[in-house]
Write an enzyme that holds these catalytic residues in place. Sequence first.
Site, PDB file in Angstrom:
ATOM      1  N   HIS A  76       1.792   4.416  -2.942  1.00  0.00           N
ATOM      2  CA  HIS A  76       1.911   5.876  -2.802  1.00  0.00           C
ATOM      3  C   HIS A  76       3.300   6.333  -3.259  1.00  0.00           C
ATOM      4  O   HIS A  76       3.448   7.358  -3.935  1.00  0.00           O
ATOM      5  CB  HIS A  76       1.744   6.277  -1.329  1.00  0.00           C
ATOM      6  CG  HIS A  76       0.342   6.295  -0.831  1.00  0.00           C
ATOM      7  ND1 HIS A  76      -0.694   6.941  -1.489  1.00  0.00           N
ATOM      8  CD2 HIS A  76      -0.215   5.758   0.290  1.00  0.00           C
ATOM      9  CE1 HIS A  76      -1.816   6.795  -0.796  1.00  0.00           C
ATOM     10  NE2 HIS A  76      -1.555   6.083   0.285  1.00  0.00           N
ATOM     11  N   HIS A 111       0.829  -1.210   0.000  1.00  0.00           N
ATOM     12  CA  HIS A 111       0.000   0.000   0.000  1.00  0.00           C
ATOM     13  C   HIS A 111       0.866   1.263   0.000  1.00  0.00           C
ATOM     14  O   HIS A 111       0.718   2.153  -0.849  1.00  0.00           O
ATOM     15  CB  HIS A 111      -0.907  -0.027   1.239  1.00  0.00           C
ATOM     16  CG  HIS A 111      -1.814   1.155   1.361  1.00  0.00           C
ATOM     17  ND1 HIS A 111      -3.150   1.103   1.047  1.00  0.00           N
ATOM     18  CD2 HIS A 111      -1.583   2.438   1.762  1.00  0.00           C
ATOM     19  CE1 HIS A 111      -3.701   2.290   1.243  1.00  0.00           C
ATOM     20  NE2 HIS A 111      -2.773   3.124   1.687  1.00  0.00           N
ATOM     21  N   GLU A 112       1.789   1.327   0.959  1.00  0.00           N
ATOM     22  CA  GLU A 112       2.632   2.530   1.057  1.00  0.00           C
ATOM     23  C   GLU A 112       3.556   2.658  -0.148  1.00  0.00           C
ATOM     24  O   GLU A 112       3.862   3.761  -0.605  1.00  0.00           O
ATOM     25  CB  GLU A 112       3.428   2.520   2.365  1.00  0.00           C
ATOM     26  CG  GLU A 112       2.588   2.525   3.628  1.00  0.00           C
ATOM     27  CD  GLU A 112       1.502   3.600   3.663  1.00  0.00           C
ATOM     28  OE1 GLU A 112       1.683   4.659   3.022  1.00  0.00           O
ATOM     29  OE2 GLU A 112       0.471   3.373   4.313  1.00  0.00           O
TER      30      GLU A 112
END
Length: 685
Positions: free
Chosen positions: A482, A478-479
Site C-alpha cells: 500500500h 502487505h502494508e
Amino acid sequence: MNILTEKFNTPYHSAPFNLIKNEDYLPAFKELIQKSEEEIDAIVNNPASPTFENVIEALAYSGEQLDTVSNIFFNLNSAETSDELQQIAQEVSPILTEYSSKISQNEALFNKIKKVYDEKEKYNLNEEQQMLLNETYKGFVRSGALLNEADKEKLKKINMDLSLKSLQFGQNVLASTNNYFKHITNKADLAGIPEAILEQYAEEAKERNLDGWVVTLQYPSYIPFMTYAENRELRKEIALANGKRSFDGGEFDNQNLIKELLSLKHQKAELLGYKDYADYVLEERMAKSPAKVIDFLNELLVKAKPYADKEIEELKSLAKADGIDEMQAYDHAFYAEKLRKAKYDLNDEELKPYFPLNQVQDAVFGLANTLFGLSFEERNDIPKYHEDVKVYEVFEAGNGKPEDGSNHPEKTFKALLYVDYFPRKGKRAGAWMTSYKNQYTKDGENSRPHISIVCNFSKPTKDTPSLLTFQEVTTLFHEFGHALHGMLANTQYPTLSGTSVKWDFVELPSQFLENFCYEPEFLKTFAKHYKTGEILPDEKIEKIEQSKNFMEGYQTLRQLGFGLLDMNYHTKVGDVESKSVKEFEDEYTKATQLYPVNPETAMSPSFSHIFQGGYSAGYYSYKWAEVLDADAFQYFKENGIFNPEIAAKYKVLLSSGGTKDPMELYKSFRGSEPKVESLLKRAFG
C-alpha cells in the site's frame, strides 16, 4: 499563534508533531474550514465564465491545509489516541461532516460544475483531466446535488449521524478490547507457550504492576495464546472474551449502533435513488453490482468448501486423539499449529529468530530498490508522534534536483515514510497504511507524499529484538505494498493520487507484494538467524513454500463469510430490522461455518472494517483483489520475479493512481483481464 494554521517550518513541511497541543485542534479546524469555504466562495463568485481550470481544477486544489490537519488528527486518533483526543473527535467529526455537506450541496457551485461537465467536448482535456471532471460531477450527484432542499437537509443530517455513530463504534471496540485482560499466576496454566511469548506476557504483567503473566486481546498477545496454550479451558475463556467484544450488553455494546448505522445507510441510498446501500457503493467499484459480487463470492465458496471440509476433518482427527469429541472454533488455531508442525515441521516460534524486524524491513526496502530504484534513509530530525516511530526519506535513483530539506541532489526525493510497529494502549489493533499528505503537481512543482505504516508487532525486550512470525512478515509486506502505491504516486491532482482508486482495486498492490515472501531466492537474502547469522535452511524454506496454502480452504471460507455477511447487511434491509444482530450473522454466515456456532459470541459488533472503516459493502474486495494479485504475480513468475521490464510496467500501474479506469490500467500492465483461475491454481493447485 496556532501551529496547525501556519506553514510547517519542518523538513518537507512535515507534521510538527512535537509542537502540536490537543487544544490546537478545534480552533484550527474552525479556522481552516472558514479558509476553505472562502476558497469555495471565490470559485462560486468568479465573474468569469466557468471553465475546467477555474472550477474543476480550483476545487481539486482547495482545502489543502484542512486536509493536512484532518489527516494528522484522525491518524493520531487511530495510532496514539487518548480520552481527550476521542472527545475532540466527537466535536470535530460533525463540524467536518457539516462542512463537507455544505460543499457537496452548494447549488451555485454544482451549477458551475454541471456547466463544465455538459460542455466538456469543447475542452481539450487529457485522460486525467477527463477523469477528474467525471469524478467531480459524479461525486456531487452522489452527495445529493440533484436533491430538493428538504431532501438535502435530510441527507445532511444522515451524514452527520453516520459520522458520529461510526466513530462511536470504533471507540467502543477499542475500549472493549482494552478493558479485558487475563491475569495468570500459575505457570502450569501456560503450558505449551514458547518462552519468548511468556516473556512478553510477563512484561505486560509488570506494566500493570502485577506478578506472573498477563494475556490481552491485542493481536500479538491473543493469537499466540490461542495457537500454543494447551489449557483448553483457558483458550475457551479468552476466545469467549474476544468474541464478546462490544457484544456483552455492557457500556461498550455495539448491537444497537449496528442497526442504527445500517438504517442510516439505507435511508441515504434510498434518498439518492438507489435500491440499497450496496447498490449505491458498487456503482463506483470494479464489480459494479451486488449480484455480481454475490455470484463471485458464491463461485469461490463452491470451489473452496470441499478443501475446507477436508482440512477440518484432518484437525478433528488430531483433536479426537486428545479426547475431544466435538472440536470448537477456539481449538482451531491450536490444532492447526499441531498439524502444520506435523506436516511441515514448522512453527512460528522456531521461524521467528530468522525474522528480526530490522532484517525484514531491510528486505522490503531492498525489494523496492530492485524493482523500482527506491532507497531509504532514516532522518532523526523530522518530528514524530511517539518515540517508537521512525521516519525515512525515500529517494529514486537518477539525476534529481535538490528539494527543500534534501541533501542529496544526485537523487530525486519521492516521499517521507513513517513506520510505527509496536502495540500500545492508545493504538487500535491491526495494521494499516495511511498518509499525512497526498502527492500532486501544481504550478510545475511535484509535491511529494508523506506516507505511514502502522502495525502491532511484538516489542523488543531487553534480551531479544522484535521477532516476527511469518504471518507478520507477510503483514509488513502487505502494508508496504500500500505504501508503495502512495510513495510512487505521480499524478496531477491530489484526489486521484496514490491509493485514491476504486476500492476493489486498492488491495492489489498490497496483496501482490506478499507473494515475494514465499519465493526461495528472495527469502534467502534476508531470512537469517538474529544471533548466528545462519540463513534459514533450505528444508525450512521449502516447507514455507509448501505451507503457503496450508488451511487455504479454511481461510478462504472465513474471508467469504465476512464478505457475504457484509453484502447481506447492506442489501437485506428487512432482515436487518426484524432479526437480532446475532440471528442475522448466524444466518448469513451459515454456509461458510466450519465449527459449531457459539450462542454467546458474535463478530459483527467488532467488525470495524464495515462499521467504522471504509469497507461497507466492500469487504469482498480482499478476495477480488486476490484474483488480481495472483494473476499479476503469475506474470512475474513466468518472466522472472525481478524482471525489470515487467517491474517498469507495474510501476506505471502504481504511479497512475486513480487517473484511469482500473481494468484498463490492469490490461495495460498485463495485456489481458485477470483470470480467476490464477487464484484457484495458486490456492488449490
